[in-house]
Design a protein around this motif. Structure first.
Motif, PDB file in Angstrom:
ATOM      1  N   UNK A   1      42.121  35.790  39.133  1.00 30.85           N
ATOM      2  CA  UNK A   1      42.974  36.810  39.739  1.00 30.85           C
ATOM      3  C   UNK A   1      44.420  36.396  39.881  1.00 30.85           C
ATOM      4  N   UNK A   2      44.876  35.457  39.068  1.00 30.76           N
ATOM      5  CA  UNK A   2      46.272  35.014  39.119  1.00 30.76           C
ATOM      6  C   UNK A   2      47.115  35.987  38.293  1.00 30.76           C
ATOM      7  N   UNK A   3      48.127  36.624  38.883  1.00 31.73           N
ATOM      8  CA  UNK A   3      48.839  37.727  38.221  1.00 31.73           C
ATOM      9  C   UNK A   3      49.858  37.261  37.180  1.00 31.73           C
ATOM     10  N   UNK A   4      49.392  36.572  36.166  1.00 29.32           N
ATOM     11  CA  UNK A   4      50.299  36.006  35.167  1.00 29.32           C
ATOM     12  C   UNK A   4      50.869  37.088  34.258  1.00 29.32           C
TER      13      UNK A   4
ATOM     14  N   UNK B   1      45.958  14.909  45.023  1.00 30.86           N
ATOM     15  CA  UNK B   1      46.316  16.074  45.830  1.00 30.86           C
ATOM     16  C   UNK B   1      45.278  17.159  45.569  1.00 30.86           C
ATOM     17  N   UNK B   2      44.861  17.822  46.625  1.00 35.22           N
ATOM     18  CA  UNK B   2      43.929  18.933  46.476  1.00 35.22           C
ATOM     19  C   UNK B   2      44.335  20.094  47.353  1.00 35.22           C
ATOM     20  N   UNK B   3      44.154  21.304  46.862  1.00 33.99           N
ATOM     21  CA  UNK B   3      44.434  22.502  47.639  1.00 33.99           C
ATOM     22  C   UNK B   3      43.613  23.646  47.067  1.00 33.99           C
ATOM     23  N   UNK B   4      43.635  24.779  47.769  1.00 32.53           N
ATOM     24  CA  UNK B   4      42.878  25.960  47.347  1.00 32.53           C
ATOM     25  C   UNK B   4      43.808  27.151  47.178  1.00 32.53           C
ATOM     26  N   UNK B   5      43.633  27.854  46.082  1.00 33.67           N
ATOM     27  CA  UNK B   5      44.399  29.056  45.779  1.00 33.67           C
ATOM     28  C   UNK B   5      43.532  30.272  46.104  1.00 33.67           C
TER      29      UNK B   5
ATOM     30  N   UNK C   1      39.717  41.432  41.194  1.00 33.86           N
ATOM     31  CA  UNK C   1      38.952  42.685  41.116  1.00 33.86           C
ATOM     32  C   UNK C   1      38.688  43.273  42.501  1.00 33.86           C
ATOM     33  N   UNK C   2      39.699  43.185  43.379  1.00 31.57           N
ATOM     34  CA  UNK C   2      39.591  43.804  44.683  1.00 31.57           C
ATOM     35  C   UNK C   2      38.916  42.971  45.745  1.00 31.57           C
ATOM     36  N   UNK C   3      38.609  41.693  45.433  1.00 27.72           N
ATOM     37  CA  UNK C   3      37.989  40.800  46.409  1.00 27.72           C
ATOM     38  C   UNK C   3      38.720  39.465  46.429  1.00 27.72           C
ATOM     39  N   UNK C   4      38.748  38.795  47.582  1.00 28.65           N
ATOM     40  CA  UNK C   4      39.383  37.478  47.638  1.00 28.65           C
ATOM     41  C   UNK C   4      38.625  36.474  46.774  1.00 28.65           C
ATOM     42  N   UNK C   5      39.368  35.681  46.036  1.00 20.75           N
ATOM     43  CA  UNK C   5      38.795  34.640  45.187  1.00 20.75           C
ATOM     44  C   UNK C   5      39.476  33.327  45.555  1.00 20.75           C
ATOM     45  N   UNK C   6      38.701  32.359  46.031  1.00 22.80           N
ATOM     46  CA  UNK C   6      39.233  31.048  46.392  1.00 22.80           C
ATOM     47  C   UNK C   6      38.913  30.053  45.292  1.00 22.80           C
ATOM     48  N   UNK C   7      39.948  29.406  44.768  1.00 19.46           N
ATOM     49  CA  UNK C   7      39.804  28.495  43.637  1.00 19.46           C
ATOM     50  C   UNK C   7      40.325  27.115  44.019  1.00 19.46           C
ATOM     51  N   UNK C   8      39.508  26.073  43.877  1.00 23.30           N
ATOM     52  CA  UNK C   8      39.980  24.721  44.181  1.00 23.30           C
ATOM     53  C   UNK C   8      40.823  24.152  43.042  1.00 23.30           C
ATOM     54  N   UNK C   9      41.845  23.406  43.424  1.00 22.35           N
ATOM     55  CA  UNK C   9      42.699  22.699  42.463  1.00 22.35           C
ATOM     56  C   UNK C   9      42.752  21.236  42.891  1.00 22.35           C
ATOM     57  N   UNK C  10      42.503  20.341  41.950  1.00 19.42           N
ATOM     58  CA  UNK C  10      42.537  18.911  42.227  1.00 19.42           C
ATOM     59  C   UNK C  10      43.392  18.240  41.163  1.00 19.42           C
ATOM     60  N   UNK C  11      44.276  17.339  41.589  1.00 17.81           N
ATOM     61  CA  UNK C  11      45.154  16.689  40.619  1.00 17.81           C
ATOM     62  C   UNK C  11      45.553  15.306  41.104  1.00 17.81           C
ATOM     63  N   UNK C  12      46.051  14.508  40.186  1.00 20.17           N
ATOM     64  CA  UNK C  12      46.694  13.245  40.506  1.00 20.17           C
ATOM     65  C   UNK C  12      47.998  13.180  39.721  1.00 20.17           C
ATOM     66  N   UNK C  13      48.986  12.489  40.297  1.00 14.10           N
ATOM     67  CA  UNK C  13      50.293  12.386  39.636  1.00 14.10           C
ATOM     68  C   UNK C  13      51.093  11.279  40.282  1.00 14.10           C
ATOM     69  N   UNK C  14      52.207  10.931  39.637  1.00 18.81           N
ATOM     70  CA  UNK C  14      53.216  10.066  40.246  1.00 18.81           C
ATOM     71  C   UNK C  14      54.282  10.980  40.833  1.00 18.81           C
ATOM     72  N   UNK C  15      54.521  10.861  42.136  1.00 17.47           N
ATOM     73  CA  UNK C  15      55.418  11.775  42.832  1.00 17.47           C
ATOM     74  C   UNK C  15      56.740  11.097  43.178  1.00 17.47           C
TER      75      UNK C  15
END
Length: 211
Positions: free
Chosen positions: A107-110, A146-150, A155-169
């Motif tokens: 459901x990401x409005x790209x 780093x982890x967060x949820x989008x 389709x008219x309902x909330x969709x929660x998607x996990x994102x997990x990553x690693x990086x040099x910040x």
């Protein structure tokens, strides 16, 4: 990477890698883009002293992941109860597979945009969206997780998607130019609170689909 024969994009989750520049902005709550009605009972915009927080990012998804493309996005910091969430309100890519997959899976409005070769500048048929001068720093070790949820309207309902990553910040100075009559005009003329680079990131976006 090609998707399965039945789709033109990879199945969830996507494994991605590349380089990202993120800026965080504090804006009046009245200026925050409206969230979809489907999210009204799922998340609320985080507010502090009449301000809300918006993150913007330039992302270069590089070869070696499931897809490689460029991306510009704006997202609002939200919360489900007291649990922090992120809701993407504006996002552009230069990949049809990314656009279609992001919309269908999460459901990401790209939307599609043209990204200037070798520069952080995006435009659509309606005109410029934004540009930025990006530093070349590569962050500092060690690599941090780093982890967060989008949360999006799927389709008219909330969709929660996990994102997990690693990086040099590392902290960075990102000079933004926002088109004053473009879709990100609520940021035009403002400066971010802070900016940082996530260099050499690896990311897992989503969870495996149920068969």
């Amino acid at each position: 990477m090609e998707g399965s024969p039945s789709m033109a994009y990879p199945p969830s989750p996507w494994s991605l890698r590349g380089r990202m520049h993120v800026s965080v902005w504090a804006v009046p709550v009245a200026d925050v883009p409206a969230l979809p009605a489907a999210l009204s009972g799922a998340v609320r915009v985080v507010r502090l002293f009449g301000r809300a927080f918006i993150g913007t990012a330039w992302v270069d998804y590089q070869p070696g992941g499931d897809l490689s493309y460029h991306e510009l996005l704006a997202a609002v910091l939200t919360r489900a109860g007291w649990r922090p969430r992120v809701t993407i309100t504006h996002i552009w890519v230069d990949s049809v597979a990314s656009r279609d997959g992001g919309r269908a899976l999460w459901g990401i409005p790209k939307d599609l945009a043209v990204f200037a070769e070798g520069a952080a500048a995006a435009s659509t048929a309606d005109g410029p969206v934004a540009s930025a001068a990006l530093p070349r720093g590569n962050g500092i070790p060690p690599r941090l997780p780093v982890g967060f949820n989008v949360v999006q309207d799927l389709a008219g309902r909330p969709c929660t998607t996990p994102v997990r990553s690693t990086a040099r910040y590392g902290l960075a100075r990102v000079a933004w130019t926002i088109a004053p009559d473009g879709p990100l005009r609520f940021l035009a003329g403002k400066r971010p609170l802070l900016s940082f680079v996530a260099a050499g990131f690896t990311m897992r976006f989503g969870t495996a689909q149920r068969v």
